[in-house]
Scaffold this motif. Structure first.
Motif, short mmCIF file in Angstrom:
data_model
loop_
_atom_site.label_atom_id
_atom_site.label_comp_id
_atom_site.label_asym_id
_atom_site.label_seq_id
_atom_site.Cartn_x
_atom_site.Cartn_y
_atom_site.Cartn_z
N VAL A 188 0.83 -1.36 0.11
CA VAL A 188 0.23 0.07 -0.11
C VAL A 188 0.85 0.98 -0.16
O VAL A 188 1.91 1.45 0.80
CB VAL A 188 -0.85 0.03 1.36
CG1 VAL A 188 -1.82 1.26 1.20
CG2 VAL A 188 -1.72 -1.20 1.17
N THR A 189 0.64 2.09 -0.81
CA THR A 189 1.52 3.32 -1.01
C THR A 189 0.52 4.63 -1.33
O THR A 189 -0.64 4.64 -1.83
CB THR A 189 2.43 3.27 -2.30
OG1 THR A 189 3.43 4.29 -1.90
CG2 THR A 189 1.80 3.11 -3.39
N GLN A 190 1.28 5.87 -0.97
CA GLN A 190 0.45 7.03 -1.30
C GLN A 190 0.74 7.66 -2.64
O GLN A 190 1.81 7.25 -3.20
CB GLN A 190 1.02 8.09 -0.19
CG GLN A 190 0.42 7.77 1.22
CD GLN A 190 -1.05 7.89 1.30
OE1 GLN A 190 -1.73 8.92 0.69
NE2 GLN A 190 -1.41 7.04 2.49
N MET A 191 -0.14 8.23 -3.21
CA MET A 191 0.08 8.70 -4.65
C MET A 191 1.43 9.64 -4.65
O MET A 191 1.67 10.31 -3.69
CB MET A 191 -1.05 9.35 -5.06
CG MET A 191 -1.25 9.74 -6.49
SD MET A 191 -2.83 10.52 -7.05
CE MET A 191 -2.96 11.96 -5.78
N GLY A 192 1.98 9.35 -5.68
CA GLY A 192 3.37 10.07 -5.84
C GLY A 192 4.61 9.43 -5.30
O GLY A 192 5.74 9.77 -5.33
N GLN A 193 4.59 8.70 -4.41
CA GLN A 193 5.62 7.81 -3.82
C GLN A 193 6.06 6.63 -5.08
O GLN A 193 5.40 6.04 -5.82
CB GLN A 193 5.30 7.11 -2.32
CG GLN A 193 4.58 7.90 -1.48
CD GLN A 193 5.85 8.88 -1.17
OE1 GLN A 193 6.74 8.37 -0.56
NE2 GLN A 193 5.52 9.95 -1.10
N GLU A 194 7.36 6.45 -4.50
CA GLU A 194 8.21 5.34 -5.17
C GLU A 194 7.63 3.79 -4.79
O GLU A 194 7.99 3.89 -3.42
CB GLU A 194 9.53 5.63 -5.45
CG GLU A 194 10.48 4.58 -5.92
CD GLU A 194 11.77 4.69 -6.06
OE1 GLU A 194 12.27 5.78 -6.56
OE2 GLU A 194 12.56 4.39 -5.30
N VAL A 195 7.45 3.01 -5.54
CA VAL A 195 7.64 1.56 -4.85
C VAL A 195 8.54 0.53 -5.69
O VAL A 195 8.71 0.86 -7.06
CB VAL A 195 6.24 0.84 -5.00
CG1 VAL A 195 5.15 1.64 -4.08
CG2 VAL A 195 5.64 0.91 -6.52
N ILE A 196 8.99 -0.38 -5.21
CA ILE A 196 9.68 -1.40 -5.80
C ILE A 196 9.20 -2.70 -5.61
O ILE A 196 9.06 -3.18 -4.60
CB ILE A 196 11.36 -1.39 -5.11
CG1 ILE A 196 12.02 -0.12 -5.72
CG2 ILE A 196 12.44 -2.53 -6.09
CD1 ILE A 196 13.40 0.30 -5.34
N LEU A 197 9.05 -3.50 -6.46
CA LEU A 197 8.19 -4.75 -6.62
C LEU A 197 9.53 -5.84 -6.98
O LEU A 197 10.30 -5.41 -7.84
CB LEU A 197 7.09 -4.95 -7.42
CG LEU A 197 6.16 -3.83 -7.25
CD1 LEU A 197 5.00 -4.24 -8.46
CD2 LEU A 197 5.40 -3.69 -6.00
N ARG A 198 9.57 -6.96 -5.91
CA ARG A 198 10.50 -7.56 -6.29
C ARG A 198 10.31 -8.96 -6.56
O ARG A 198 9.42 -9.66 -6.27
CB ARG A 198 11.38 -7.94 -4.89
CG ARG A 198 12.03 -6.37 -4.24
CD ARG A 198 12.75 -6.48 -3.02
NE ARG A 198 12.89 -5.10 -2.48
CZ ARG A 198 13.81 -4.26 -3.09
NH1 ARG A 198 14.62 -4.63 -3.89
NH2 ARG A 198 14.03 -2.99 -2.46
N CYS A 199 11.21 -9.82 -7.13
CA CYS A 199 10.60 -10.90 -7.94
C CYS A 199 12.40 -11.68 -7.93
O CYS A 199 13.28 -11.36 -8.18
CB CYS A 199 10.39 -10.93 -9.36
SG CYS A 199 10.14 -12.50 -10.48
N VAL A 200 12.08 -13.23 -7.78
CA VAL A 200 13.23 -13.94 -7.86
C VAL A 200 12.75 -15.11 -8.86
O VAL A 200 11.80 -15.86 -8.63
CB VAL A 200 13.66 -14.48 -6.65
CG1 VAL A 200 14.65 -15.67 -6.83
CG2 VAL A 200 13.92 -13.65 -5.46
N PRO A 201 13.21 -14.94 -10.10
CA PRO A 201 12.91 -15.90 -11.15
C PRO A 201 13.43 -17.15 -10.75
O PRO A 201 14.36 -17.52 -9.96
CB PRO A 201 13.33 -15.40 -12.43
CG PRO A 201 13.64 -14.02 -12.13
CD PRO A 201 13.95 -13.74 -10.82
#
Lengths: 110, 115
Positions: free
Chosen positions: B12-25
């Motif tokens: 959950v984030t506020q509009m305008g914030q940066e997010v990083i989504l992580r994945c391990v293939p």
């Protein structure tokens, strides 16, 4: 342009057979996939067709007609756990991306 | 059976914030993808990545999006300044090769909610 059409919803009875149709118009064609997606979960691979004809895998079969831009997924001996969305997806030329249709939600009733 | 793992499962984030989504293939896979699915809509292609560079991207993947493979195992999607319409389930996927019959293995997704 690219367009993949499938019915939005279908309902079938446990133990019965159901056929889910898909028509596609894509710029180039390098194969058609069917994926199953349970609610809130990730898609999982069911089948792949690149040549015309029927591919059978257990209770699931998939058919392709390239000249008609048409495929169907056939599910036999339906079980309650088959209630899910079935996604038709096409790989175009270039080979990097797979384009998905909106999916068909299948409800299996007792 | 090997699987693609994604973290976090919910963000959950506020509009305008940066997010990083992580994945391990999956470890022997060479091609990596991000897809997204807005609630009730279709799975949409965002980007494919091979040999440490973007191989293809969609029109959705504009300048606010970026991908990176910072080490030998992780694959990340960064959204620089989130918008309300970025709220969606984001799926990471991988495949061994890019041959035509190569199926995608999807992670379980990150549900992003932008408030």
């Amino acid at each position: 342009g690219q367009n993949i059409d499938q019915p939005t919803e279908m309902t079938a009875t446990e133990g019965a057979i159901v056929q889910i149709n898909c028509t596609y118009q894509t710029s180039g064609f390098n194969g058609l996939f069917w994926y199953q997606q349970h609610a809130g979960e990730a898609p999982t691979f069911l089948s792949y067709n690149v040549l015309d004809g029927l591919e059978e895998k257990g209770r699931f079969s998939s058919f392709l007609s390239r000249s008609k831009g048409y495929s169907y997924l056939l599910l036999k001996e339906l079980q309650m756990k088959d209630s899910a969305s079935y996604l038709c997806a096409v790989k175009g030329t270039g080979g990097f991306k797979t384009i998905f249709g909106a999916g068909t939600r299948l409800f299996v009733k007792a | 059976e090997p699987e693609v793992t994604q973290t976090p499962s919910h963000q959950v984030t506020q509009m305008g914030q940066e997010v990083i989504l992580r994945c391990v293939p999956i470890s022997n896979h060479l091609y990596f993808y991000w897809y997204r699915q807005i609630l009730g809509q279709k799975v949409e292609f965002l980007v494919s990545f091979y040999n440490n560079e973007i191989s293809e991207k969609s029109e959705i993947f504009d300048d606010q999006f970026s991908v990176e493979r910072p080490d030998g195992s992780n694959f990340t999607l960064k959204i620089r300044s989130t918008k309300l319409e970025d709220s969606a389930m984001y799926f990471c996927a991988s495949s061994v090769w890019r041959t035509n019959n190569e199926k995608l293995f999807f992670g379980s997704g990150t549900q992003l909610s932008v408030l």
